[in-house]
Design an enzyme around this catalytic site. Structure first.
Site, PDB file in Angstrom:
ATOM      1  N   ASP A  65     -58.198  19.751  39.019  1.00  0.00           N
ATOM      2  CA  ASP A  65     -57.578  20.128  37.744  1.00  0.00           C
ATOM      3  C   ASP A  65     -56.351  19.286  37.387  1.00  0.00           C
ATOM      4  OD1 ASP A  65     -55.993  21.077  39.786  1.00  0.00           O
ATOM      5  OD2 ASP A  65     -56.004  23.175  39.180  1.00  0.00           O
ATOM      6  N   HIS A  66     -55.750  18.616  38.370  1.00  0.00           N
ATOM      7  CA  HIS A  66     -54.503  17.880  38.120  1.00  0.00           C
ATOM      8  C   HIS A  66     -54.756  16.423  37.721  1.00  0.00           C
ATOM      9  CE1 HIS A  66     -52.540  21.261  40.077  1.00  0.00           C
ATOM     10  NE2 HIS A  66     -51.361  20.708  39.946  1.00  0.00           N
ATOM     11  N   ASP A 120     -50.446  24.932  46.285  1.00  0.00           N
ATOM     12  CA  ASP A 120     -49.830  24.785  44.967  1.00  0.00           C
ATOM     13  C   ASP A 120     -48.861  25.942  44.804  1.00  0.00           C
ATOM     14  OD1 ASP A 120     -50.500  23.271  42.121  1.00  0.00           O
ATOM     15  OD2 ASP A 120     -49.613  25.265  41.915  1.00  0.00           O
ATOM     16  N   ARG A 380     -42.434  24.940  33.941  1.00  0.00           N
ATOM     17  CA  ARG A 380     -41.389  24.050  34.467  1.00  0.00           C
ATOM     18  C   ARG A 380     -40.943  23.064  33.390  1.00  0.00           C
ATOM     19  NH1 ARG A 380     -44.053  23.491  40.394  1.00  0.00           N
ATOM     20  NH2 ARG A 380     -43.049  25.402  41.089  1.00  0.00           N
ATOM     21  N   SER A 541     -42.266  22.526  43.189  1.00  0.00           N
ATOM     22  CA  SER A 541     -43.664  22.423  43.626  1.00  0.00           C
ATOM     23  C   SER A 541     -43.802  22.458  45.142  1.00  0.00           C
ATOM     24  CB  SER A 541     -44.265  21.130  43.091  1.00  0.00           C
ATOM     25  OG  SER A 541     -44.084  20.101  44.022  1.00  0.00           O
ATOM     26  N   ARG A 543     -45.586  20.268  46.734  1.00  0.00           N
ATOM     27  CA  ARG A 543     -46.103  18.956  47.162  1.00  0.00           C
ATOM     28  C   ARG A 543     -45.477  18.502  48.482  1.00  0.00           C
ATOM     29  NH1 ARG A 543     -43.715  16.347  41.659  1.00  0.00           N
ATOM     30  NH2 ARG A 543     -44.892  18.154  40.958  1.00  0.00           N
TER      31      ARG A 543
END
Ligand code: MIC
Ligand code: SF4
Length: 647
Positions: A65-66, A120, A380, A541, A543
């Site tokens: 999706d990203h 996520d 965000r 995030s 990440r």
């Protein structure tokens, strides 16, 4: 201490080890996992490195999706890898076009009472149907897929008592913006936010999911709603009624802290640049011209939200000074809007329809013009996240967004000359899972790995002496977007050497060496990189690249006043010491290019033990400093080994 809460009911059933006392580390069983493509590629490479044949969870789902711009081969190479590894390891696969992980997971897979770990930070969306859904780094999710428990601090529970009912044009988004104005984005580590009170029943599942989704911005472990009749109705409408379980707090439940929010008093609000807790009312902003409106993201792209937007746009026209873009959260939402003619109403009004996915929320296109206001329904608005330096990004509800799109300026939607479209709960969603490839491990199937996909880098064990050079000193609330930019660099997620070049890119001054160049020079001289942060370092995030890439560049410690939960866990997983100044005034004493020496680092590292270090100034002056940490025994073992992949 909290008692009888939904949070405890679910967590307690999953605890494997540890004592159920707030702040103490417990390990819990993880029932479900989710990954998305920007963090997933690394997570599955890590799973492969662990030698796991088949995932051990009840359900693991992999979403794309990203990274869907497909500018160059990197994105599609990642998709092929993800699809093939899903088939090999027994993971359900949701391909590009099927929707944003959190929206699809809520619709098709989430189960009340279960634990969900996702790579996520917005995984807490699942709290909207009564899951304990937690965001984590990819390596922690890989470990959960391998059947290992997840370690977390047994939470304190903040009860948010909702009373009353939202008035027309006032939205679930405004509720979470209100809570952000109270709790802010910092200082909430170790808490779960749990909603209770008579107002809960007035909110539908999509509204609850908006609230738990953006709860991530509070920095809490997760947020959760009870699973009640509204949850049952939602699951039945998704043809998943059999997944329903009722989970409600005891009538006499106790919370560690209670915050009351009267839904009657909620008004349209906005998070102003450049933090989700910089809240003002739309009324205060009204009249300011808006250049761009985008409706979408995992916060606000449900059928309920977009059907409301479509009806507000029907027969009207987007203001000529604005572009309006709409990205439906899932194919289910898009297909329903199309079948009901609502998509046509949006198009006729002048909306630009985007692919279902994260898109502009993660800087994949649609960057605003300089010195113009962009109004988004996202979660965000960190500086530069839109892809435009110096951006002015405001976060609002779909109700306030559509008002801005129609009028060309901030407008309190309650002032519009028509009533708010009422969208009743859907009785039967359009169920079409034909894109989802169900989980079925085929351990002999081919794993497709094109050349743009590298290996996860490994670290060396922690050295006995840390000869640190301060590479950068930053201020409060540094987000992982500051550390590892996404946007145009997102496609480098599977290639650590290349992605590492843009660590702290937003702080690079023209003509001066970048963070990466300075770090490599320090590394090549046999010394170690140190990052100095202030309060709430590593917000945002999940990440893990914000730890992997600095690690790759030779960083051995982050020293700050406070480090956020997911980022701290990622630092540990990759063998970087997350340290805190015992005396906050030492933050002012240390400067970029100073040396930070930690003698006997391995021997000094112990649970609850402060570490002695020295700041060496450029003129040779030495200042002793005390550094502390909140590391557990397991964390210490991992750091000494140089990260989880060495354990
Ligand atoms: C985000 O919203 O910042 C992301 C992109 O979804 C991240 C994950 C990532 O960086 O890949 C998140 O929220 O964890
Ligand atoms: Fe995607 Fe944005 Fe949600 Fe992150 S916050 S998962 S980028 S839609």
């Amino acid at each position: 201490m909290a008692k009888g809460t939904v949070t405890q009911k679910i967590i307690d059933r999953h605890v494997i080890t540890g004592s159920k006392e707030a702040g103490k580390v417990v390990s819990i069983k993880i029932d479900q996992t989710l990954t998305q493509d920007a963090t997933g590629t690394m997570a599955y490479l890590e799973l492969e490195a662990m030698g796991v044949n088949r995932v051990a969870t009840e359900l693991s789902a992999s979403y794309v999706d990203h990274n869907m711009m497909q500018n160059g081969p990197e994105n599609r190479n990642d998709h092929l890898y993800l699809q093939s590894i899903a088939k090999n390891k027994g993971v359900a696969f949701s391909p590009p076009g099927n929707g944003i992980c959190h929206q699809v997971h809520l619709e098709r897979f989430g189960v009340p009472g279960k634990t969900l770990l996702g790579s996520d930070s917005h995984t807490p969306t699942g709290g909207g149907i009564g899951m304990i859904a937690i965001g984590a780094g990819g390596l922690d999710v890989a470990l959960a897929m391998a059947g290992k428990p997840f370690r977390l601090a047994y939470p304190r529970v903040i009860g948010v008592k909702l009373t009353g009912k939202l008035k027309a044009w006032c939205a679930a988004k405004d509720v979470i913006l209100k809570l952000l104005s109270i709790l802010t984005t910092k200082g909430n580590v170790g808490n779960v936010v749990e909603y209770f009170g008579s107002g809960v029943a007035t909110l539908s599942v999509p509204q609850r999911a908006t609230i738990t989704n953006m709860g991530a911005e509070l920095g809490v472990t997760t947020s959760v709603f009870p699973s009640d009749d509204r949850t049952k109705q939602f699951l039945e409408a998704q043809d998943r009624g059999r997944s329903f379980v009722r989970i409600e707090a005891d009538a006499k439940a106790e919370y560690d802290r209670v915050i009351e929010i009267d839904l009657n008093k909620i008004v349209p609000m906005a998070a102003c640049p450049s933090s989700p807790d910089n809240i003002r009312t739309i009324e205060e902003l009204s009249g300011n011209p808006v250049g761009q409106v985008i409706i979408g993201s995992c916060t606000n792209s449900s059928y309920r939200d977009l059907a409301m937007v479509a009806e507000a746009l029907k027969g009207r026209k987007v203001h000529s000074s604005v572009t309006l873009s709409i990205a439906p959260g899932s194919r289910q939402v898009l297909e329903m809007l199309a079948r009901e003619g609502k998509l046509a109403d949006m198009i006729a009004a002048g909306a630009r329809i985007l692919e279902t996915g994260c898109g502009p929320c993660i800087g994949q296109g649609q960057s605003p013009a300089q010195e113009t206001i962009t109004v988004r329904t996202f979660n965000r608005n960190f500086a530069g996240r839109t892809g435009t330096r110096g951006d002015q990004s405001y976060l609002v509800s779909p109700e306030s967004a559509v008002a801005a799109a129609l009028t060309g300026c901030f407008t309190d939607p309650r002032k519009l000359d028509f009533g708010m479209p009422q969208i009743p709960d859907v009785e039967k969603f359009n169920i079409n899972d034909n894109m989802i490839i169900p989980a079925a491990a085929d351990v002999n199937s081919e794993i497709i790995r094109k050349p743009t996909i590298g290996n996860p880098p490994v670290n060396n064990p922690l050295p006995e002496k840390i000869e640190g050079a301060v590479l950068i000193k930053v201020g409060d609330k540094i987000t992982t977007d500051h550390i590892m930019p996404a946007g145009i660099y997102l496609k480098l997620r599977s290639n650590i050497p290349q992605y590492s070049r843009v660590v702290f890119d937003c702080f690079t001054e023209p003509g001066k060496p970048s963070f990466a160049e300075r770090a490599i020079a320090v590394r090549d001289s046999g010394r170690h990189g140190i990052i100095v942060g202030r309060d709430s370092y590593g917000q945002g995030s999940s990440r893990e690249h914000a730890a992997i890439c600095p690690m790759y560049l030779g960083v051995k410690a982050v020293v700050a006043l406070a480090i956020e939960r997911i980022h701290k866990a990622n630092l540990v997983n990759f063998g970087i010491l997350p340290l805190l100044f015992a005396d906050p005034a030492d933050y002012d004493r240390i400067e970029p290019e100073d040396q930070l020496l930690i003698e006997n680092a391995r021997r000094q590292l112990g649970v609850g033990k402060p570490m002695e270090a020295e700041i060496v100034k450029s003129d040779g002056k030495v200042i002793p400093v005390k550094l502390v940490h909140t590391l557990s025994e397991d964390d210490i073992r991992i750091i000494l080994a140089g990260g989880m992949l060495n354990c």
